[in-house]
Write a protein that holds these residues in place. Structure first.
Motif, PDB file in Angstrom:
ATOM      1  N   ASP A  44       0.925  -1.056   0.101  1.00 22.85           N
ATOM      2  CA  ASP A  44       0.110  -0.113  -0.032  1.00 22.85           C
ATOM      3  C   ASP A  44       0.784   1.163   0.018  1.00 22.85           C
ATOM      4  N   TRP A  45       2.207   1.296  -0.541  1.00 23.17           N
ATOM      5  CA  TRP A  45       3.028   2.235  -0.375  1.00 23.17           C
ATOM      6  C   TRP A  45       3.597   2.564  -1.830  1.00 23.17           C
ATOM      7  N   ASN A  46       2.609   3.381  -2.652  1.00 25.93           N
ATOM      8  CA  ASN A  46       3.054   3.645  -3.795  1.00 25.93           C
ATOM      9  C   ASN A  46       4.245   4.903  -3.963  1.00 25.93           C
ATOM     10  N   PRO A  47       5.470   4.695  -4.570  1.00 20.35           N
ATOM     11  CA  PRO A  47       5.417   3.453  -5.745  1.00 20.35           C
ATOM     12  C   PRO A  47       6.355   2.502  -5.140  1.00 20.35           C
ATOM     13  N   MET A  48       6.498   1.984  -4.012  1.00 24.45           N
ATOM     14  CA  MET A  48       7.386   1.173  -3.372  1.00 24.45           C
ATOM     15  C   MET A  48       7.024  -0.333  -3.466  1.00 24.45           C
ATOM     16  N   SER A  49       5.651  -0.417  -2.855  1.00 27.13           N
ATOM     17  CA  SER A  49       5.069  -1.556  -3.112  1.00 27.13           C
ATOM     18  C   SER A  49       3.651  -1.548  -3.365  1.00 27.13           C
ATOM     19  N   VAL A  50       2.966  -1.814  -4.462  1.00 23.88           N
ATOM     20  CA  VAL A  50       1.540  -1.913  -4.548  1.00 23.88           C
ATOM     21  C   VAL A  50       0.864  -3.185  -4.948  1.00 23.88           C
ATOM     22  N   ARG A  51      -0.124  -3.510  -4.302  1.00 20.90           N
ATOM     23  CA  ARG A  51      -0.621  -4.814  -4.656  1.00 20.90           C
ATOM     24  C   ARG A  51      -2.050  -4.579  -5.532  1.00 20.90           C
ATOM     25  N   ASP A  52      -1.798  -5.192  -6.694  1.00 14.83           N
ATOM     26  CA  ASP A  52      -3.096  -5.298  -7.366  1.00 14.83           C
ATOM     27  C   ASP A  52      -4.254  -6.322  -6.765  1.00 14.83           C
ATOM     28  N   PRO A  53      -5.306  -5.806  -6.139  1.00 14.39           N
ATOM     29  CA  PRO A  53      -6.337  -6.688  -5.468  1.00 14.39           C
ATOM     30  C   PRO A  53      -7.078  -7.605  -6.323  1.00 14.39           C
ATOM     31  N   ALA A  54      -7.038  -7.467  -7.697  1.00 12.62           N
ATOM     32  CA  ALA A  54      -7.737  -8.715  -8.655  1.00 12.62           C
ATOM     33  C   ALA A  54      -6.604  -9.691  -8.808  1.00 12.62           C
ATOM     34  N   THR A  55      -5.234  -9.419  -8.574  1.00 18.36           N
ATOM     35  CA  THR A  55      -4.565 -10.533  -8.939  1.00 18.36           C
ATOM     36  C   THR A  55      -3.563 -11.085  -7.928  1.00 18.36           C
ATOM     37  N   ASN A  56      -3.566 -10.162  -6.855  1.00 22.54           N
ATOM     38  CA  ASN A  56      -2.681 -10.333  -5.670  1.00 22.54           C
ATOM     39  C   ASN A  56      -1.168 -10.134  -6.127  1.00 22.54           C
ATOM     40  N   ALA A  57      -1.017  -9.504  -7.234  1.00 25.62           N
ATOM     41  CA  ALA A  57       0.352  -9.262  -7.815  1.00 25.62           C
ATOM     42  C   ALA A  57       1.225  -8.088  -7.213  1.00 25.62           C
ATOM     43  N   TYR A  58       2.180  -7.950  -6.890  1.00 29.11           N
ATOM     44  CA  TYR A  58       2.788  -6.576  -6.371  1.00 29.11           C
ATOM     45  C   TYR A  58       3.624  -6.146  -7.562  1.00 29.11           C
ATOM     46  N   GLY A  60       6.384  -2.378  -8.169  1.00 29.87           N
ATOM     47  CA  GLY A  60       7.035  -1.260  -7.116  1.00 29.87           C
ATOM     48  C   GLY A  60       8.497  -1.377  -7.137  1.00 29.87           C
ATOM     49  N   TYR A  61       9.134  -0.233  -6.630  1.00 29.39           N
ATOM     50  CA  TYR A  61      10.443  -0.181  -6.246  1.00 29.39           C
ATOM     51  C   TYR A  61      11.064  -1.442  -5.291  1.00 29.39           C
ATOM     52  N   ASP A  62      10.492  -1.542  -4.231  1.00 23.88           N
ATOM     53  CA  ASP A  62      10.873  -2.823  -3.317  1.00 23.88           C
ATOM     54  C   ASP A  62      10.615  -3.962  -3.932  1.00 23.88           C
ATOM     55  N   ILE A  63       9.621  -4.139  -4.947  1.00 27.12           N
ATOM     56  CA  ILE A  63       9.217  -5.564  -5.506  1.00 27.12           C
ATOM     57  C   ILE A  63      10.447  -5.715  -6.503  1.00 27.12           C
ATOM     58  N   ASP A  64      11.117  -4.859  -7.279  1.00 30.21           N
ATOM     59  CA  ASP A  64      12.059  -5.005  -8.096  1.00 30.21           C
ATOM     60  C   ASP A  64      13.549  -5.283  -7.149  1.00 30.21           C
ATOM     61  N   VAL A  65      13.788  -4.656  -6.050  1.00 26.08           N
ATOM     62  CA  VAL A  65      14.790  -4.766  -5.175  1.00 26.08           C
ATOM     63  C   VAL A  65      14.721  -6.215  -4.779  1.00 26.08           C
ATOM     64  N   MET A  66      13.594  -6.633  -4.117  1.00 24.15           N
ATOM     65  CA  MET A  66      13.681  -8.170  -3.581  1.00 24.15           C
ATOM     66  C   MET A  66      13.694  -9.145  -4.702  1.00 24.15           C
ATOM     67  N   THR A  67      13.116  -9.033  -5.853  1.00 26.64           N
ATOM     68  CA  THR A  67      13.334  -9.942  -6.995  1.00 26.64           C
ATOM     69  C   THR A  67      14.820  -9.932  -7.354  1.00 26.64           C
ATOM     70  N   GLN A  68      15.341  -8.849  -7.401  1.00 25.28           N
ATOM     71  CA  GLN A  68      16.850  -8.978  -7.835  1.00 25.28           C
ATOM     72  C   GLN A  68      17.613  -9.775  -6.799  1.00 25.28           C
ATOM     73  N   GLY A 100      10.416  -5.270   2.914  1.00 25.87           N
ATOM     74  CA  GLY A 100      10.542  -4.368   1.999  1.00 25.87           C
ATOM     75  C   GLY A 100      10.803  -2.983   2.708  1.00 25.87           C
ATOM     76  N   SER A 101      10.851  -1.803   2.078  1.00 25.78           N
ATOM     77  CA  SER A 101      11.602  -0.573   2.563  1.00 25.78           C
ATOM     78  C   SER A 101      10.782  -0.204   3.686  1.00 25.78           C
ATOM     79  N   ALA A 102      11.246   0.181   4.868  1.00 27.42           N
ATOM     80  CA  ALA A 102      10.752   0.837   6.077  1.00 27.42           C
ATOM     81  C   ALA A 102      11.661   1.821   6.777  1.00 27.42           C
ATOM     82  N   SER A 103      10.955   2.792   7.151  1.00 28.40           N
ATOM     83  CA  SER A 103      11.745   4.043   7.712  1.00 28.40           C
ATOM     84  C   SER A 103      12.427   3.406   9.291  1.00 28.40           C
ATOM     85  N   ILE A 104      13.709   3.967   9.417  1.00 27.14           N
ATOM     86  CA  ILE A 104      14.338   3.640  10.477  1.00 27.14           C
ATOM     87  C   ILE A 104      13.660   4.460  11.801  1.00 27.14           C
ATOM     88  N   SER A 105      13.422   3.674  12.780  1.00 22.92           N
ATOM     89  CA  SER A 105      12.975   4.332  13.785  1.00 22.92           C
ATOM     90  C   SER A 105      13.262   3.905  15.188  1.00 22.92           C
TER      91      SER A 105
END
Length: 258
Positions: A44-58, A60-68, A100-105
């Motif tokens: 739910d964090w565009n453009p980092m990670s976006v889920r398509d509710p119709a297909t459940n596919a993801y 975004g930036y995070d998705i490309d990073v994790m795929t690599q 995926g990406s998260a702010s450091i706190s």
């Protein structure tokens, strides 16, 4: 002399057993042994990670990073749906190996480990075109007549409570988002990162960034991992360093307009 040799041998065996036990407990071993990298992502964090509710596919930036990352590990990639309020708990419980990406706190640092940072964000306030003239800088938001929307469990929720103690704060639970409350007229203002803000302004022409003298809370972004798993943390940090040197992170950021 024989006694000393025996003691040295015994010590070496114990240290070897402890090292082996530590390695066996690492997420890295689990990933390599089972052939699957499990990644917690909110979608739910565009453009980092976006889920398509119709297909459940993801996507975004995070998705490309994790795929690599999965490709370089030589394993399959599995995304595990989570939300912001349970993001850390999922790492601690072992529901996934990494997020995926998260702010450091500081609160998150108490329970989970982080990778090295590879991107950073800063925070801005937003409203609708109809209400934009009501606000000028941050102080104008801290008013009892202003309703500020935020999502439960995010770092934005903590910031909203600190920055606008006099405002009427409306907290919604994921998958609801603060910006949706503003678009629907149920709130006046929301805050988000420059990363998400730029995509929201493009997607929703009625939204406006409130003019402020400067952004707040510049924050490094990283991946959450098990706090005690230094083997896994070291691997990911070395991988980030390598891929940064090769230009992968810069190219991925450019692809997603970051």
């Amino acid at each position: 002399m024989k006694l000393l040799k025996s003691m040295g041998l015994a010590t070496g065996l114990v240290l070897g057993m402890l090292t082996g036990a530590a390695n066996a407990q690492s997420a890295l071993n689990d990933i390599l042994n089972n052939g699957v990298l499990k990644v917690g992502t909110t979608g739910d964090w565009n453009p980092m990670s976006v889920r398509d509710p119709a297909t459940n596919a993801y996507k975004g930036y995070d998705i490309d990073v994790m795929t690599q990352l999965a490709e370089d590990l030589g394993v399959e990639l599995e995304f595990v749906a989570t939300d912001w309020k349970t993001l850390v708990n999922g790492v601690v419980a072992g529901n996934y190996h990494i997020t995926g990406s998260a702010s450091i706190s500081p609160p998150r640092l108490k329970a989970a480990g982080y990778s090295n940072s590879y991107i950073s964000v800063e925070i801005y306030p937003f409203t609708t075109e109809e209400q934009a003239e009501k606000f000028s800088d941050w102080d104008s938001i801290n008013n009892g007549e202003v309703k500020v929307a935020t999502t439960l469990g995010t770092t934005f929720e903590k910031s909203v409570r600190e920055w606008f103690p006099d405002a009427d704060i409306k907290v919604v639970e994921a998958p609801a988002r603060g910006f949706q409350e503003v678009l629907a007229g149920r709130a006046d203002v929301f805050i988000t990162s420059n990363i998400e803000g730029s995509t929201l302004l493009e997607k929703f022409p009625n939204l406006r960034q409130i003019e402020v003298t400067e952004a707040r809370a510049p924050t490094p972004i990283a991946m959450l991992m098990p706090q005690s798993d230094q083997v896994w943390i070291n691997y990911v940090n070395s991988w980030i360093e390598l891929r940064q040197a090769q230009g992968f992170f810069a190219a991925t950021a450019a692809k997603w307009g970051l």
